[in-house]
Scaffold this motif. Structure first.
Motif, PDB file in Angstrom:
ATOM      1  N   THR A 172      -5.299  -8.889  12.415  1.00  0.00           N
ATOM      2  CA  THR A 172      -5.236  -9.715  11.209  1.00  0.00           C
ATOM      3  C   THR A 172      -4.333 -10.936  11.337  1.00  0.00           C
ATOM      4  OG1 THR A 172      -3.366  -8.480  10.264  1.00  0.00           O
ATOM      5  CG2 THR A 172      -5.608  -7.699   9.744  1.00  0.00           C
ATOM      6  N   GLY A 173      -3.452 -10.980  12.373  1.00  0.00           N
ATOM      7  CA  GLY A 173      -2.378 -11.956  12.267  1.00  0.00           C
ATOM      8  C   GLY A 173      -1.531 -11.581  11.059  1.00  0.00           C
ATOM      9  N   ASP A 174      -0.982 -12.555  10.370  1.00  0.00           N
ATOM     10  CA  ASP A 174      -0.218 -12.288   9.148  1.00  0.00           C
ATOM     11  C   ASP A 174      -1.177 -12.366   7.966  1.00  0.00           C
ATOM     12  OD1 ASP A 174       1.883 -12.230  10.853  1.00  0.00           O
ATOM     13  OD2 ASP A 174       2.990 -13.884   9.953  1.00  0.00           O
ATOM     14  N   TYR A 175      -1.241 -11.308   7.178  1.00  0.00           N
ATOM     15  CA  TYR A 175      -2.288 -11.231   6.163  1.00  0.00           C
ATOM     16  C   TYR A 175      -1.809 -10.481   4.937  1.00  0.00           C
ATOM     17  CZ  TYR A 175      -6.647  -9.579   3.972  1.00  0.00           C
ATOM     18  OH  TYR A 175      -7.646  -9.273   3.086  1.00  0.00           O
ATOM     19  N   GLU A 176      -1.930 -11.148   3.802  1.00  0.00           N
ATOM     20  CA  GLU A 176      -1.690 -10.529   2.502  1.00  0.00           C
ATOM     21  C   GLU A 176      -3.017 -10.499   1.749  1.00  0.00           C
ATOM     22  OE1 GLU A 176       1.058 -11.103  -1.522  1.00  0.00           O
ATOM     23  OE2 GLU A 176       0.947 -12.701  -0.035  1.00  0.00           O
ATOM     24  N   PRO A 177      -3.595  -9.311   1.547  1.00  0.00           N
ATOM     25  CA  PRO A 177      -4.847  -9.257   0.784  1.00  0.00           C
ATOM     26  C   PRO A 177      -4.704  -9.975  -0.554  1.00  0.00           C
ATOM     27  CG  PRO A 177      -4.395  -7.131   1.777  1.00  0.00           C
ATOM     28  CD  PRO A 177      -3.180  -7.984   2.015  1.00  0.00           C
ATOM     29  N   GLN A 178      -5.725 -10.749  -0.881  1.00  0.00           N
ATOM     30  CA  GLN A 178      -5.636 -11.591  -2.069  1.00  0.00           C
ATOM     31  C   GLN A 178      -5.603 -10.772  -3.349  1.00  0.00           C
ATOM     32  OE1 GLN A 178      -8.767 -13.695  -0.288  1.00  0.00           O
ATOM     33  NE2 GLN A 178      -7.840 -15.703  -0.571  1.00  0.00           N
ATOM     34  N   GLN A 179      -4.792 -11.246  -4.283  1.00  0.00           N
ATOM     35  CA  GLN A 179      -4.651 -10.623  -5.590  1.00  0.00           C
ATOM     36  C   GLN A 179      -5.108 -11.616  -6.664  1.00  0.00           C
ATOM     37  OE1 GLN A 179      -3.435  -7.411  -5.668  1.00  0.00           O
ATOM     38  NE2 GLN A 179      -3.207  -7.483  -3.438  1.00  0.00           N
ATOM     39  N   ASN A 180      -5.520 -11.091  -7.795  1.00  0.00           N
ATOM     40  CA  ASN A 180      -5.872 -11.963  -8.916  1.00  0.00           C
ATOM     41  C   ASN A 180      -4.594 -12.534  -9.513  1.00  0.00           C
ATOM     42  OD1 ASN A 180      -6.926 -13.179 -11.272  1.00  0.00           O
ATOM     43  ND2 ASN A 180      -8.592 -11.681 -11.319  1.00  0.00           N
ATOM     44  N   ILE A 181      -4.502 -13.849  -9.548  1.00  0.00           N
ATOM     45  CA  ILE A 181      -3.284 -14.515 -10.034  1.00  0.00           C
ATOM     46  C   ILE A 181      -3.252 -14.638 -11.552  1.00  0.00           C
ATOM     47  CG2 ILE A 181      -2.970 -15.792  -7.882  1.00  0.00           C
ATOM     48  CD1 ILE A 181      -4.199 -18.241  -9.259  1.00  0.00           C
ATOM     49  N   TYR A 182      -4.347 -14.228 -12.216  1.00  0.00           N
ATOM     50  CA  TYR A 182      -4.433 -14.341 -13.675  1.00  0.00           C
ATOM     51  C   TYR A 182      -4.296 -12.968 -14.326  1.00  0.00           C
ATOM     52  CZ  TYR A 182      -6.269 -18.991 -12.652  1.00  0.00           C
ATOM     53  OH  TYR A 182      -6.412 -20.269 -12.181  1.00  0.00           O
ATOM     54  N   SER A 221       5.273  -0.472  -0.251  1.00  0.00           N
ATOM     55  CA  SER A 221       4.768  -0.894  -1.567  1.00  0.00           C
ATOM     56  C   SER A 221       5.919  -1.242  -2.504  1.00  0.00           C
ATOM     57  CB  SER A 221       3.904   0.223  -2.178  1.00  0.00           C
ATOM     58  OG  SER A 221       2.747   0.415  -1.408  1.00  0.00           O
ATOM     59  N   GLU A 222       7.027  -0.529  -2.377  1.00  0.00           N
ATOM     60  CA  GLU A 222       8.191  -0.810  -3.226  1.00  0.00           C
ATOM     61  C   GLU A 222       8.776  -2.182  -2.888  1.00  0.00           C
ATOM     62  OE1 GLU A 222       7.193   3.308  -3.142  1.00  0.00           O
ATOM     63  OE2 GLU A 222       7.736   1.972  -1.473  1.00  0.00           O
ATOM     64  N   GLU A 223       8.854  -2.505  -1.616  1.00  0.00           N
ATOM     65  CA  GLU A 223       9.386  -3.809  -1.204  1.00  0.00           C
ATOM     66  C   GLU A 223       8.458  -4.942  -1.615  1.00  0.00           C
ATOM     67  OE1 GLU A 223      11.656  -2.303   2.888  1.00  0.00           O
ATOM     68  OE2 GLU A 223       9.568  -2.950   2.936  1.00  0.00           O
ATOM     69  N   TYR A 224       7.162  -4.678  -1.582  1.00  0.00           N
ATOM     70  CA  TYR A 224       6.177  -5.720  -1.877  1.00  0.00           C
ATOM     71  C   TYR A 224       6.302  -6.250  -3.303  1.00  0.00           C
ATOM     72  CZ  TYR A 224       1.658  -8.066  -2.362  1.00  0.00           C
ATOM     73  OH  TYR A 224       0.659  -8.986  -2.594  1.00  0.00           O
ATOM     74  N   ALA A 225       6.803  -5.423  -4.201  1.00  0.00           N
ATOM     75  CA  ALA A 225       6.923  -5.846  -5.603  1.00  0.00           C
ATOM     76  C   ALA A 225       7.741  -7.122  -5.738  1.00  0.00           C
ATOM     77  CB  ALA A 225       7.556  -4.711  -6.423  1.00  0.00           C
ATOM     78  N   SER A 226       8.719  -7.332  -4.863  1.00  0.00           N
ATOM     79  CA  SER A 226       9.554  -8.543  -4.936  1.00  0.00           C
ATOM     80  C   SER A 226       9.171  -9.577  -3.878  1.00  0.00           C
ATOM     81  CB  SER A 226      11.032  -8.172  -4.768  1.00  0.00           C
ATOM     82  OG  SER A 226      11.261  -7.600  -3.485  1.00  0.00           O
ATOM     83  N   LYS A 227       8.110  -9.315  -3.128  1.00  0.00           N
ATOM     84  CA  LYS A 227       7.734 -10.213  -2.036  1.00  0.00           C
ATOM     85  C   LYS A 227       6.274 -10.652  -2.124  1.00  0.00           C
ATOM     86  CE  LYS A 227      11.136  -7.949   0.938  1.00  0.00           C
ATOM     87  NZ  LYS A 227      12.173  -8.991   0.818  1.00  0.00           N
ATOM     88  N   GLY A 229       3.149 -12.785  -2.539  1.00  0.00           N
ATOM     89  CA  GLY A 229       2.942 -14.204  -2.281  1.00  0.00           C
ATOM     90  C   GLY A 229       3.596 -14.690  -1.004  1.00  0.00           C
ATOM     91  N   TRP A 230       4.344 -13.832  -0.323  1.00  0.00           N
ATOM     92  CA  TRP A 230       4.995 -14.216   0.934  1.00  0.00           C
ATOM     93  C   TRP A 230       4.021 -14.222   2.109  1.00  0.00           C
ATOM     94  CZ3 TRP A 230      10.748 -12.468   1.687  1.00  0.00           C
ATOM     95  CH2 TRP A 230      11.487 -12.838   0.564  1.00  0.00           C
ATOM     96  N   GLY A 231       2.840 -13.606   1.904  1.00  0.00           N
ATOM     97  CA  GLY A 231       1.807 -13.685   2.929  1.00  0.00           C
ATOM     98  C   GLY A 231       1.720 -12.500   3.865  1.00  0.00           C
ATOM     99  N   HIS A 232       2.265 -11.348   3.433  1.00  0.00           N
ATOM    100  CA  HIS A 232       2.259 -10.178   4.312  1.00  0.00           C
ATOM    101  C   HIS A 232       1.735  -8.951   3.588  1.00  0.00           C
ATOM    102  CE1 HIS A 232       4.374 -12.361   7.410  1.00  0.00           C
ATOM    103  NE2 HIS A 232       5.229 -12.792   6.492  1.00  0.00           N
ATOM    104  N   GLY A 233       1.218  -8.010   4.388  1.00  0.00           N
ATOM    105  CA  GLY A 233       0.658  -6.797   3.845  1.00  0.00           C
ATOM    106  C   GLY A 233       1.647  -5.653   3.802  1.00  0.00           C
ATOM    107  N   THR A 234       1.157  -4.525   3.325  1.00  0.00           N
ATOM    108  CA  THR A 234       1.956  -3.314   3.229  1.00  0.00           C
ATOM    109  C   THR A 234       1.284  -2.209   4.041  1.00  0.00           C
ATOM    110  OG1 THR A 234       0.791  -2.416   1.303  1.00  0.00           O
ATOM    111  CG2 THR A 234       2.605  -3.957   0.876  1.00  0.00           C
ATOM    112  N   TYR A 235       1.995  -1.108   4.206  1.00  0.00           N
ATOM    113  CA  TYR A 235       1.402   0.051   4.877  1.00  0.00           C
ATOM    114  C   TYR A 235       0.199   0.554   4.073  1.00  0.00           C
ATOM    115  CZ  TYR A 235       5.776  -0.111   7.461  1.00  0.00           C
ATOM    116  OH  TYR A 235       6.826  -0.527   8.237  1.00  0.00           O
ATOM    117  N   ASP A 236       0.338   0.569   2.759  1.00  0.00           N
ATOM    118  CA  ASP A 236      -0.759   1.050   1.916  1.00  0.00           C
ATOM    119  C   ASP A 236      -1.972   0.115   1.970  1.00  0.00           C
ATOM    120  OD1 ASP A 236       0.697   3.260   1.179  1.00  0.00           O
ATOM    121  OD2 ASP A 236       1.346   2.448  -0.755  1.00  0.00           O
TER     122      ASP A 236
END
Length: 293
Positions: A172-182, A221-227, A229-236
């Motif tokens: 994937t390289g660096d990848y944050e699955p897209q989320q709905n921003i609305y 997942s707990e760390e992701y809550a404050s991160k 939009g940084w562009g990275h994924g989680t284990y989950d």
């Protein structure tokens, strides 16, 4: 197909006693076909150790596919020893940045400027070529087919699927699955969700049935809550991708730089404990480990 991890760390190299087991070098993955074609995914600091290993098989033909041009994925290029040795052939692949309109050749040339490095680009002795990749357009390297897809990150980022010798891998390289921003009550929510769903389906199709899926899993997942939009994924999110794509092996990589061997071990044990029904094999990417598919 053989896969070897030479760098699995994210953001910045982290050498020291607390990162010996999993490694402290930034992203670099070596792939070999059955015909020994050499494909390299990203050129973080791990590419330096790979270069030392290649010295015994000069001259080399290396195909380096860059996912994106953030420092931790390109900073090893000037230290890739084969670029200084005559008769070597190095081809570097990457995209055209939609903001700067710069091609991938900038990844090396900008680092070889007077202010940053003691050797000029004109002093390199290997034959160096650059190639622009485009989403969905396959590239052939010997018996391998490499297919790029654009994945979400704060700069142009390609994921690469490699098919050869009856096996397949996806990085994937660096990848944050897209989320709905609305918010659901916003007028734009439904339309944007359709875009998110379409992109998800495109990504899953690109990864479908791979033997090895290598994903950015920088955060819990707990760390992701404050991160977000940084562009990275989680284990989950990695497990969700692997499950949807029916991947056989899932490698978590881009380990967060403050993550010690001990903390990675603890996370891994929790992953195995909390995901007993996952059909794919869960593994932490580890520097120096070679996998034969």
């Amino acid at each position: 197909m053989k896969i070897k991890f030479w760098g699995v760390r994210g953001s910045i190299a982290t050498p020291g006693p607390n990162t010996v087991k999993y490694g402290g070098n930034t992203t670099c993955i070596e792939i070999r076909t059955n015909d020994n074609d050499l494909i390299i995914l990203d050129a973080g600091t791990g590419i330096h150790a790979l270069a030392q290993n290649l010295l015994k098989e000069m001259p080399v033909q290396a195909h380096i596919f860059i996912t994106h041009t953030h420092w931790d994925h390109i900073q090893g290029l000037p230290f890739f020893i084969p670029i200084f040795i005559p008769n070597n052939q190095i081809k570097i692949y990457g995209g055209v940045d939609p903001v700067t309109n710069e091609t991938i050749n900038r990844a090396l040339s900008v680092q070889l400027q007077y202010s940053f490095f003691p050797i000029r680009e004109a002093q390199l002795n290997a034959r160096i070529e650059y190639a622009t990749v485009k989403p969905g357009v396959p590239v052939n390297v010997g018996s391998a087919t490499i297919t790029p897809i654009v994945l979400s990150h704060p700069v142009l980022n390609f994921g690469y699927r490699i098919d050869c010798d009856g096996q397949s891998a996806f990085f994937t390289g660096d990848y944050e699955p897209q989320q709905n921003i609305y918010d659901p009550e916003d007028d734009e929510f439904t339309e944007f969700q359709a875009f998110v769903d379409a992109k998800w389906n495109e990504v899953i199709l690109a990864m479908k049935d791979v033997d090895a899926l290598i994903v950015d899993s920088s955060y819990t997942s707990e760390e992701y809550a404050s991160k977000q939009g940084w562009g990275h994924g989680t284990y989950d999110s990695g497990i969700k991708l692997a499950t949807a794509a029916n991947a056989k092996k899932l490698f978590f990589t881009h380990h967060e730089p403050t993550r010690t061997d001990e903390s990675l071990d603890a996370i891994y044990q929790d992953l195995l404990k909390n995901n007993p029904a996952v059909n794919c094999e869960l593994l932490l990417a580890q520097e120096g480990v070679e996998i034969l598919l």
